[in-house]
Scaffold this motif. Structure first.
Motif, PDB file in Angstrom:
ATOM      1  N   LEU A  74       0.830  -1.199   0.000  1.00  0.00           N
ATOM      2  CA  LEU A  74       0.000   0.000   0.000  1.00  0.00           C
ATOM      3  C   LEU A  74       0.867   1.253   0.000  1.00  0.00           C
ATOM      4  CD1 LEU A  74      -3.024   0.835   0.120  1.00  0.00           C
ATOM      5  CD2 LEU A  74      -2.745   1.009   2.602  1.00  0.00           C
TER       6      LEU A  74
ATOM      7  N   ALA B 136      -6.653   4.759  -4.663  1.00  0.00           N
ATOM      8  CA  ALA B 136      -6.394   3.511  -3.939  1.00  0.00           C
ATOM      9  C   ALA B 136      -7.655   2.968  -3.289  1.00  0.00           C
ATOM     10  CB  ALA B 136      -5.319   3.737  -2.877  1.00  0.00           C
TER      11      ALA B 136
ATOM     12  N   THR C  54      -8.979  -0.952  -3.077  1.00  0.00           N
ATOM     13  CA  THR C  54      -9.033  -1.627  -1.781  1.00  0.00           C
ATOM     14  C   THR C  54     -10.460  -1.827  -1.287  1.00  0.00           C
ATOM     15  OG1 THR C  54      -8.736   0.494  -0.629  1.00  0.00           O
ATOM     16  CG2 THR C  54      -6.759  -0.807  -1.093  1.00  0.00           C
TER      17      THR C  54
ATOM     18  N   LEU D  92      -1.807  -2.443  -5.531  1.00  0.00           N
ATOM     19  CA  LEU D  92      -2.993  -2.340  -4.690  1.00  0.00           C
ATOM     20  C   LEU D  92      -3.765  -3.657  -4.665  1.00  0.00           C
ATOM     21  CD1 LEU D  92      -4.188   1.228  -5.714  1.00  0.00           C
ATOM     22  CD2 LEU D  92      -3.274   0.542  -3.489  1.00  0.00           C
TER      23      LEU D  92
END
Length: 309
Positions: A91, A103, A107, A165
């Motif tokens: 990350l 991101a 996620t 990611l």
């Protein structure tokens, strides 16, 4: 009794997610901003695991916990690689290239990937309705993240950091599942304690090397202590036990609530505004979690159904 355990497991999962959700604003307090930096992001990443590791060693010694058996070391090692090292490192590298909102789009798929890992590693099965609810909930979270990214002027396009990611999501999911795999044998508290203790040879030297040389605001240390004590340690007490009691495949879907709980926590901690769109998406995600829990129950046998008529 089984239904009661599953319900308690679901609530423990929600508690764990709520603790993890506060990680985002607390990490922001710890690291500060570009205009007013506080603790180094690398120091926060390694330091929170080291703090949890020291607490874990104390807990294990105080409770005279027996060492894990040989069969437990592989799942514990996978949890170390996934939750203590893999997820935060991947990350961190990705966030050097893309924005946090970008991101969040990737996620947000963590609950669905965790459920898939549960089906693969633990051989847990669910009805088609559950998977449809899981996909619908994930789609809602992704849609919400995209809308927020666009409203803040951040586009969404594929970059090489997306691979990092996705790797972070897979690492966290596998860490969750392998930790849940040994929870019935070791107990939720001992699982996360052994995970953090096993990571100490890496996290403790790294923390000492990156110890801040400049003065840091008290609020930054408060954020650091939270992510070390609660996010990296105590939150897993509830999370691993919830996965084991309620079924990793089902309880993993409570993670869909995490982005919205993070936003709610940021209101008092960071002074960020709360809007109606956020509440609407949150309500819709809650509905998919509730529906998924109901649809995850196996169908009643035809013989039993006929006898009850």
């Amino acid at each position: 009794m089984k239904t009661r355990d599953e319900t308690l497991g679901m609530w423990l999962g929600v508690l764990g997610v709520a603790i993890f959700a506060v990680t985002l604003p607390m990490t922001r307090l710890a690291t500060g901003t570009q205009a007013a930096p506080q603790l180094s992001p690398w120091f926060v990443t390694l330091g929170r695991a080291a703090l949890a590791g020291v607490l874990s060693v104390i807990f294990l010694l105080a409770t005279r916990s027996p060492r894990p058996q040989r069969v437990h070391w592989k799942p514990l090692g996978m949890a170390v690689l996934g939750n203590a090292i893999g997820y935060p490192l991947l990350l961190a590298y990705a966030l050097r290239v893309v924005s946090a909102s970008h991101a969040a789009v990737i996620t947000a798929l963590l609950p669905l990937v965790t459920a898939a890992c549960a089906a693969w590693v633990l051989h847990q099965r669910a009805r088609l309705g559950f998977w449809l609810c899981a996909i619908a909930g994930s789609a809602l979270v992704v849609a919400f993240s995209v809308l927020r990214a666009q409203s803040h002027g951040s586009g969404f396009g594929f970059e090489w950091a997306d691979v990092l990611l996705v790797g972070a999501v897979v690492a966290a999911s596998l860490g969750y599942i392998y930790g849940a795999q040994v929870t019935p044998a070791l107990g939720a508290e001992r699982v996360i304690c052994w995970v953090c203790a096993m990571a100490l040879p890496v996290t403790l030297p790294g923390t000492l090397l990156l110890w801040p040389a400049q003065p840091v605001a008290a609020s930054a240390w408060v954020g650091f202590v939270y992510v070390g004590v609660f996010s990296m340690w105590m939150g897993f007490f509830a999370w691993y036990r919830g996965l084991a009691m309620g079924g990793a495949l089902r309880v993993s879907q409570t993670q869909l609530l995490q982005p919205f709980l993070s936003i709610l926590a940021a209101v008092p901690l960071l002074g960020e505004p709360l809007d109606v769109v956020t509440l609407g998406f949150a309500a819709a995600v809650v509905a998919t979690v509730v529906a998924g829990k109901k649809l995850s129950q196996p169908r009643a046998p035809l013989v039993a159904a006929a006898a009850s008529r």
